[in-house]
Structure formats: C-alpha cells, structure tokens
Design an enzyme around this catalytic site. Structure first.
Site, short mmCIF file in Angstrom:
data_model
loop_
_atom_site.label_atom_id
_atom_site.label_comp_id
_atom_site.label_asym_id
_atom_site.label_seq_id
_atom_site.Cartn_x
_atom_site.Cartn_y
_atom_site.Cartn_z
N HIS A 61 6.09 -15.35 -10.96
CA HIS A 61 5.23 -15.20 -12.13
C HIS A 61 5.04 -16.58 -12.75
O HIS A 61 5.90 -17.46 -12.64
CB HIS A 61 5.88 -14.26 -13.15
CG HIS A 61 5.96 -12.85 -12.71
ND1 HIS A 61 6.01 -11.81 -13.60
CD2 HIS A 61 6.00 -12.28 -11.48
CE1 HIS A 61 6.07 -10.66 -12.94
NE2 HIS A 61 6.08 -10.93 -11.65
N GLU A 63 5.29 -17.71 -15.77
CA GLU A 63 6.35 -18.14 -16.69
C GLU A 63 7.58 -18.62 -15.93
O GLU A 63 8.17 -19.65 -16.26
CB GLU A 63 6.77 -16.99 -17.62
CG GLU A 63 5.66 -16.45 -18.48
CD GLU A 63 4.97 -15.22 -17.89
OE1 GLU A 63 4.66 -14.31 -18.66
OE2 GLU A 63 4.75 -15.19 -16.66
N CYS A 91 6.43 -10.06 -19.22
CA CYS A 91 7.03 -8.81 -18.77
C CYS A 91 8.55 -8.92 -18.90
O CYS A 91 9.09 -9.94 -19.35
CB CYS A 91 6.63 -8.53 -17.32
SG CYS A 91 7.35 -9.71 -16.14
N CYS A 94 10.04 -11.93 -16.94
CA CYS A 94 9.77 -13.20 -17.60
C CYS A 94 10.53 -13.33 -18.91
O CYS A 94 11.01 -14.41 -19.25
CB CYS A 94 8.27 -13.38 -17.79
SG CYS A 94 7.43 -13.48 -16.19
#
Length: 169
Positions: A61, A63, A91, A94
């Site tokens: 992801h 992040e 999410c 993250c």
C-alpha cells in the site's frame, strides 16, 4: 515536542503531490492511492503509490511503502517528527504501520466508508487504549481524491479487473 499544524495551503500542496503520485499507480493496474511523507520542516522525505499488482504484494500500500522508504533513508524506524499525507483514509494495515512508526500526524483526502481505520469504519489512529495516538485531518481535497478513485473503479468495472468495487486499496 508536538509539531505545529500544517496550514491549509501546506496541506493542499502536499495532497496535490500525493495525487500526482497516485496517478502513477494506474499504469500497473493498481488502485490510485498516493502517499507523501513530510519531514518536520515540511520537505518531502518519501513518496509512494500503491504497488500491490506491480509487486504481487498484498502489503504494498502507498502508506506502507512511503514508511519503509523513509525509515530506510533515515536508518531508523521511528518517524516521530513526520506527517503522512495520503489520498485515501488509511486502512487497518496502514494504520498499524503508522502507529508502529510513531508517525504523529496523518492528513488524508477521501474517506473510505468500507475499510477506513481513521474514523469511517474503525478509529485505530486515535484509540485511547493504544500507547500512541495520531493527530488526524481528513477530507483535504476530498473531491479530487474521490474522483480519481471513482474514475479508476468505473474503468475497472468495465474491464472486470476489480472484483471488489471497493475504495479500499
């Protein structure tokens, strides 16, 4: 020591950089989410976009990648004087990385009503039961961030590449 808050102009400028980064994810079929990690002085420490499809890595992801890059650059996993700016509400994965890195501030664009962990579905970043809490500002350039994601998923539904139809990255 707490950092001074970003001005509205600084937050929007950083979000524009995150949006530009998010657009790079589309080339590899990744959900267009971008992240910018700012140093204490507001300079860019790391940039990243989703690379799950490109790397075949469920943890890639935006992040997480930005956090990994900044920690490697600094030679320290503690990012206690940084601000993470991301186009989509983090999410659970993250949020865990943000908390683990001790990032004190997160600014995000679009809310994620299906998987958000910064206020939409879960409230992990400000959970008083945890030993670290994050200052969160959501909705910065929300329309632009949401439009990029919506356009991507409209295109995906047409090609049947995304079976989830979720804003979750």
């Amino acid at each position: 020591m707490p950092q001074p808050p970003l001005s509205d102009d600084e937050a929007r400028a950083a979000m524009r950089a995150a949006l530009a980064e998010a657009e790079l994810a589309i080339r590899t079929g990744d959900v267009p989410v971008g992240a910018v990690l700012l140093d204490a002085d507001g300079s860019v420490l790391a940039l990243a976009h989703n690379e799950r499809e490109k790397l075949h890595d469920p943890t890639a992801h935006a992040e997480v990648l930005a956090i990994r890059r900044a920690a490697e650059l600094r030679g320290d996993w503690r990012l206690t004087d940084t601000t993470l700016v991301v186009t989509l509400e983090p999410c659970v994965l993250c949020a865990g990385a943000i908390l683990s890195a001790r990032i004190p501030r997160v600014v995000f664009g679009a809310w994620d009503e299906k998987a958000g962990a910064a206020g939409s579905v879960h409230e992990l970043l400000r959970d008083r039961r945890l030993n670290h809490r994050v200052d969160v500002l959501g909705g910065v350039l929300e329309h632009e961030c949401g439009a990029l994601l919506s356009g991507f998923f409209r295109g995906q539904r047409g090609s049947e590449l995304d079976g989830h139809g979720s804003l979750h990255h």
